[in-house]
Design an enzyme around this catalytic site. Structure first.
Site, PDB file in Angstrom:
ATOM      1  N   MET A  30       0.845  -1.197   0.000  1.00  0.00           N
ATOM      2  CA  MET A  30       0.000   0.000   0.000  1.00  0.00           C
ATOM      3  C   MET A  30       0.884   1.252   0.000  1.00  0.00           C
ATOM      4  SD  MET A  30      -3.491  -0.918   1.904  1.00  0.00           S
ATOM      5  CE  MET A  30      -3.048  -0.586   3.575  1.00  0.00           C
ATOM      6  N   GLY A  31       2.158   1.085  -0.364  1.00  0.00           N
ATOM      7  CA  GLY A  31       3.051   2.241  -0.452  1.00  0.00           C
ATOM      8  C   GLY A  31       3.583   2.676   0.899  1.00  0.00           C
ATOM      9  N   LEU A  33       6.718   3.148   1.624  1.00  0.00           N
ATOM     10  CA  LEU A  33       7.624   2.005   1.756  1.00  0.00           C
ATOM     11  C   LEU A  33       8.748   2.268   2.750  1.00  0.00           C
ATOM     12  CD1 LEU A  33       7.896   1.075  -2.025  1.00  0.00           C
ATOM     13  CD2 LEU A  33       6.258   0.243  -0.319  1.00  0.00           C
ATOM     14  N   HIS A  37       9.431  -3.319   3.656  1.00  0.00           N
ATOM     15  CA  HIS A  37       8.979  -3.592   2.282  1.00  0.00           C
ATOM     16  C   HIS A  37      10.169  -3.921   1.384  1.00  0.00           C
ATOM     17  CE1 HIS A  37       5.681  -0.756   3.647  1.00  0.00           C
ATOM     18  NE2 HIS A  37       4.984  -1.774   3.188  1.00  0.00           N
ATOM     19  N   GLU A 150       6.107 -11.302   7.581  1.00  0.00           N
ATOM     20  CA  GLU A 150       5.597 -12.082   8.720  1.00  0.00           C
ATOM     21  C   GLU A 150       5.071 -11.173   9.832  1.00  0.00           C
ATOM     22  OE1 GLU A 150       8.726 -14.735   9.886  1.00  0.00           O
ATOM     23  OE2 GLU A 150       8.250 -16.153   8.289  1.00  0.00           O
ATOM     24  N   SER A 187       6.928  -0.373  10.577  1.00  0.00           N
ATOM     25  CA  SER A 187       5.543  -0.251  10.136  1.00  0.00           C
ATOM     26  C   SER A 187       5.299   1.187   9.696  1.00  0.00           C
ATOM     27  CB  SER A 187       4.605  -0.578  11.313  1.00  0.00           C
ATOM     28  OG  SER A 187       3.307  -0.124  11.029  1.00  0.00           O
ATOM     29  N   ARG A 189       2.811   2.705  10.348  1.00  0.00           N
ATOM     30  CA  ARG A 189       2.110   3.357  11.462  1.00  0.00           C
ATOM     31  C   ARG A 189       3.053   3.962  12.490  1.00  0.00           C
ATOM     32  NH1 ARG A 189      -3.126  -0.310  12.532  1.00  0.00           N
ATOM     33  NH2 ARG A 189      -3.729  -0.459  10.375  1.00  0.00           N
TER      34      ARG A 189
HETATM   35  O1  PAF Z   1      -0.070  -5.621   3.807  1.00  0.00           O
HETATM   36  C1  PAF Z   1      -0.500  -4.747   3.032  1.00  0.00           C
HETATM   37  O2  PAF Z   1       0.153  -3.739   2.744  1.00  0.00           O
HETATM   38  C2  PAF Z   1      -1.891  -4.902   2.428  1.00  0.00           C
HETATM   39  O3  PAF Z   1      -2.761  -5.514   3.323  1.00  0.00           O
HETATM   40  C3  PAF Z   1      -1.874  -5.641   1.086  1.00  0.00           C
HETATM   41  C4  PAF Z   1      -1.409  -7.069   1.227  1.00  0.00           C
HETATM   42  C5  PAF Z   1      -0.992  -4.906   0.084  1.00  0.00           C
HETATM   43  C6  PAF Z   1      -3.300  -5.698   0.501  1.00  0.00           C
HETATM   44  O4  PAF Z   1      -3.807  -4.417   0.297  1.00  0.00           O
END
Ligand code: PAF
Length: 295
Positions: A30-31, A33, A37, A150, A187, A189
């Site tokens: 969802m960006g 990053l 990621h 994970e 995260s 967040r």
């Molecule tokens: O983990 C995430 O970022 C989201 O839940 C995903 C897997 C990209 C689905 O929108």
């Protein structure tokens, strides 16, 4: 790196890669990053010839009280990071591209049981939104391998189950949680934490690790461990949603068949709700813990 925003363009590029004999790894995001990621992207690069990353903030997985508009969006910085990692294809669809007829009549993918517990109890509909968008993205990209973190252990379990149940020919690979030096799981967040909350936040992993160590040392009163951990978190300033010791495969109560434990936590700290987990493999011939192997 080529960037596409429509399914047709993306699928043409993927068809060409396939015709050239390349294997394809997919990292849905969802960006916004961060290193976590990028670890997924690095794993993808090691596994396949072509890496496809998607950035799509999926409205279907946001609940009524959750602010979709406030979700952090950093497209230019994300692009630079992916380019630096050698990603070949970036897919950035609009909402209309993914949900051309809107959300109300969208077919939904539900993964019962696994999705109804833990975060599913506090965020009704969230995992249906995740499973639906991931299955759509899988059908668009048709990767050989898809990579997930994970840290979102319940999400990873649900996606594995969905792929198995729906006979999707995709290998799902989980990547170990990336952490700050003080143990805080990376995260998007974390960016919402104030300086004082940020100082408290590593306690989440500390309490998880202490619990795992107690079990590894042979302490098997799980209810007591859960209550004790919740108290510690409350004392530190968290508002825990749950702190649970579960079977890592079923995400339900631990039974005699359990081979691996997952210790999972979700707790609010100020504005953000943080999640984390650790696991512990159990040796079937030993007492719980004595020969257990921490992950
Ligand atoms: O983990 C995430 O970022 C989201 O839940 C995903 C897997 C990209 C689905 O929108």
């Amino acid at each position: 790196m080529r960037t596409y925003s429509t399914n047709l363009q993306l699928q043409k590029a993927i068809r060409e890669a396939r015709q050239a004999g390349h294997s394809i790894a997919f990292v849905p995001t969802m960006g916004n990053l961060h290193e976590g990621h990028l670890d997924l992207v690095r794993k993808a690069r090691r596994l396949c010839d072509i890496v496809v990353v998607s950035i799509f903030v999926n409205p279907m997985q946001f609940g009524a009280g959750e602010d979709l508009d406030a979700y952090p969006r950093t497209p230019s910085a994300d692009k630079e990071k992916l380019f630096a990692e050698g990603v070949q294809i970036l897919y950035t669809p609009s909402c209309e591209e993914i949900y051309p007829e809107g959300l109300d009549t969208q077919t939904q993918v539900q993964v019962p049981d696994l999705a109804d517990t833990l975060c599913g109890e506090n965020r009704p509909g969230h995992f249906t939104g995740v499973a639906t968008v991931v299955s759509k993205l899988f059908n668009i990209v048709r990767p050989d391998v898809a990579i997930f973190g994970e840290k979102d252990f319940q999400q990873l379990s649900i996606i594995r189950k969905m792929v198995l149940d729906l006979c999707m020919p995709i290998e799902i690979v989980g990547v170990r949680t990336a952490r700050e030096e003080d143990g805080l799981a990376l995260s998007s967040r974390n960016g919402y934490l104030t300086a004082s909350e940020r100082a408290i936040a590593p306690k989440l992993n500390e309490v998880l690790t202490e619990c795992r160590e107690a079990i590894a040392c042979g302490f098997d009163n799980f209810h007591e461990l859960e209550v004790h951990a919740q108290l510690k978190l409350i004392q530190a300033g968290f508002e825990p949603d749950y702190f649970e010791i579960r079977d890592a495969r079923t995400l339900r109560e631990v039974t005699e068949e359990t081979e691996e434990l997952a210790i999972l936590v979700a707790a609010k700290l100020g504005k953000p709700r943080l999640i984390d987990n650790v696991r512990l493999a159990l040796n079937p011939v030993s007492d719980w813990g004595m020969l257990s192997v921490p992950f």
